[in-house]
Design a protein around this motif. Structure first.
Motif, mmCIF file in Angstrom:
data_model
loop_
_atom_site.group_PDB
_atom_site.id
_atom_site.type_symbol
_atom_site.label_atom_id
_atom_site.label_comp_id
_atom_site.label_asym_id
_atom_site.label_seq_id
_atom_site.Cartn_x
_atom_site.Cartn_y
_atom_site.Cartn_z
ATOM 1 N N CYS A 154 0.843 -1.187 0.000
ATOM 2 C CA CYS A 154 0.000 0.000 0.000
ATOM 3 C C CYS A 154 0.887 1.249 0.000
ATOM 4 O O CYS A 154 2.046 1.198 0.403
ATOM 5 C CB CYS A 154 -0.912 -0.019 1.221
ATOM 6 N N GLU A 162 -4.963 1.885 -1.336
ATOM 7 C CA GLU A 162 -5.192 0.474 -1.014
ATOM 8 C C GLU A 162 -5.012 0.229 0.492
ATOM 9 O O GLU A 162 -4.312 0.980 1.192
ATOM 10 C CB GLU A 162 -4.291 -0.481 -1.816
ATOM 11 N N ASN A 180 -9.301 3.181 -3.124
ATOM 12 C CA ASN A 180 -9.261 1.799 -3.617
ATOM 13 C C ASN A 180 -9.274 1.811 -5.137
ATOM 14 O O ASN A 180 -10.189 2.377 -5.740
ATOM 15 C CB ASN A 180 -10.457 0.986 -3.123
ATOM 16 N N HIS A 217 -7.264 -5.789 -1.995
ATOM 17 C CA HIS A 217 -6.998 -4.356 -2.145
ATOM 18 C C HIS A 217 -7.832 -3.518 -1.180
ATOM 19 O O HIS A 217 -7.428 -2.407 -0.832
ATOM 20 C CB HIS A 217 -7.294 -3.906 -3.578
ATOM 21 N N ALA A 218 -8.964 -4.046 -0.768
ATOM 22 C CA ALA A 218 -9.881 -3.282 0.084
ATOM 23 C C ALA A 218 -10.176 -3.966 1.411
ATOM 24 O O ALA A 218 -10.980 -3.472 2.194
ATOM 25 C CB ALA A 218 -11.196 -3.043 -0.671
ATOM 26 N N ASN A 224 -10.056 -1.929 4.601
ATOM 27 C CA ASN A 224 -10.975 -0.795 4.752
ATOM 28 C C ASN A 224 -11.693 -0.838 6.090
ATOM 29 O O ASN A 224 -12.017 0.192 6.680
ATOM 30 C CB ASN A 224 -12.035 -0.806 3.649
#
Length: 317
Positions: free
Chosen positions: A68, A81, A124, A131-132, A135
């Motif tokens: 990230c 990310e 994102n 990738h998320a 979150n």
């Protein structure tokens, strides 16, 4: 086109130094080592070829990471990310070979000096779980990726949400096109979308749906590029006469710089190929700092071509 990595410590997960693009400070935040099937990662490339440079484990999986990117503009702190997240149960930790040494929040504090509460913007490129996943945070998931859905966002005893945004003060940005697809994925990519990674953010009012191409801070541009999927975005940061470029999943590791090495996960592989033919020469010519999101050992460097070989040169700060 042969690909060679040079100028790096061969030990795993060496931390890149701080970079500066003009007045912006850049840090790479590795999330955690995990593993995916080598055949799926390299598509039509035979195992007898790829295993020489990327040895698989006994389950045919190769080592990956999620790199990230943290950007401090002096006014805002941006995170591109959020990694794979920490909401996995034991079954899926084993399935994906997740070998977490510390929480993402700890890595963020150790590298940047600030925590999740200090992030102003989360971006994102797409909403796949790797990738998320970071979150949101909360209790481990159950079931399979294809069957988990809204049930895990139900409150726990006492009214506490099972999942909540990890970055409580941030605006979360994702393209509207990607969000719409994540709400109704098809059979080909349904397992990659887990609603617990965005529904709590939507419920908190922190989610902002963006155009297919947008500029969240000066110099940082997100662009939708078909290849890995129809709605995934790449990003480009221009500042101080330098360029940093994030390929997202179009070129996930150093090995995927070679033109025919395209993931089996890509929904539009021929368009990934055309993207690579167009962008890699530009990256070499313009000396971009290239971010390889899933590379375990070499997350960033400049592409150099010499004697028919494309090399990833050592970190340039």
């Amino acid at each position: 086109m042969e690909v060679v990595g040079v100028g790096f410590d061969p030990t795993a997960s060496a931390q890149p130094p701080t970079m500066h693009l003009g007045d912006y400070r850049i840090e790479i935040i590795p999330d955690t080592e995990f593993s995916l099937d080598g055949g799926a990662m390299f598509g039509v490339v035979p195992r007898v070829v790829w295993e020489r440079i990327c040895p698989p484990d006994e389950k045919n999986r190769i080592r990956l990471n999620m790199n990230c990117v943290f950007i401090d503009t002096g006014k805002e702190k941006v995170l591109i990310e959020t990694g794979i997240g920490e909401k996995w149960d034991a079954k899926h930790i084993e399935m994906y070979g997740i070998r977490r040494k510390r929480a993402f929040a700890e890595s963020l504090r150790a590298i940047t000096g600030g925590g999740p509460e200090d992030i102003d913007i989360v971006i994102n490129t797409h909403l796949h779980f790797d990738h998320a996943g970071g979150n949101t945070i909360g209790t481990p998931c159950g079931g399979t990726p294809a069957t988990r859905s809204r049930v895990e966002t139900e409150p726990l005893a006492g009214g506490t949400p099972a999942f909540r945004p990890q970055f409580p003060n941030a605006r979360y940005l994702v393209s509207r096109s990607e969000f719409d697809h994540a709400q109704k994925p098809h059979e080909r990519d349904r397992a990659s979308y887990l609603s617990e990674n965005w529904e709590p953010v939507q419920n908190s009012g922190q989610l902002e749906l963006m155009p297919d191409n947008y500029e969240p801070i000066p110099g940082l541009k997100l662009q939708t590029v078909r290849g890995h999927s129809e709605t995934m975005q790449t990003w480009r940061l221009d500042r101080g006469g330098k360029t940093m470029y994030g390929f997202a999943d179009l070129i996930p590791t150093l090995h995927h710089i070679s033109l025919p090495w395209i993931m089996g996960y890509d929904l539009y592989p021929t368009e990934t190929l055309e993207f690579k033919k167009r962008v890699i020469p530009q990256a070499i010519k313009e000396e971009w700092h290239c971010l390889l999101y899933h590379d375990h050992d070499r997350p960033i460097g400049q592409l150099k071509e010499r004697d028919g070989q494309t090399r990833l040169a050592e970190y340039v700060t």
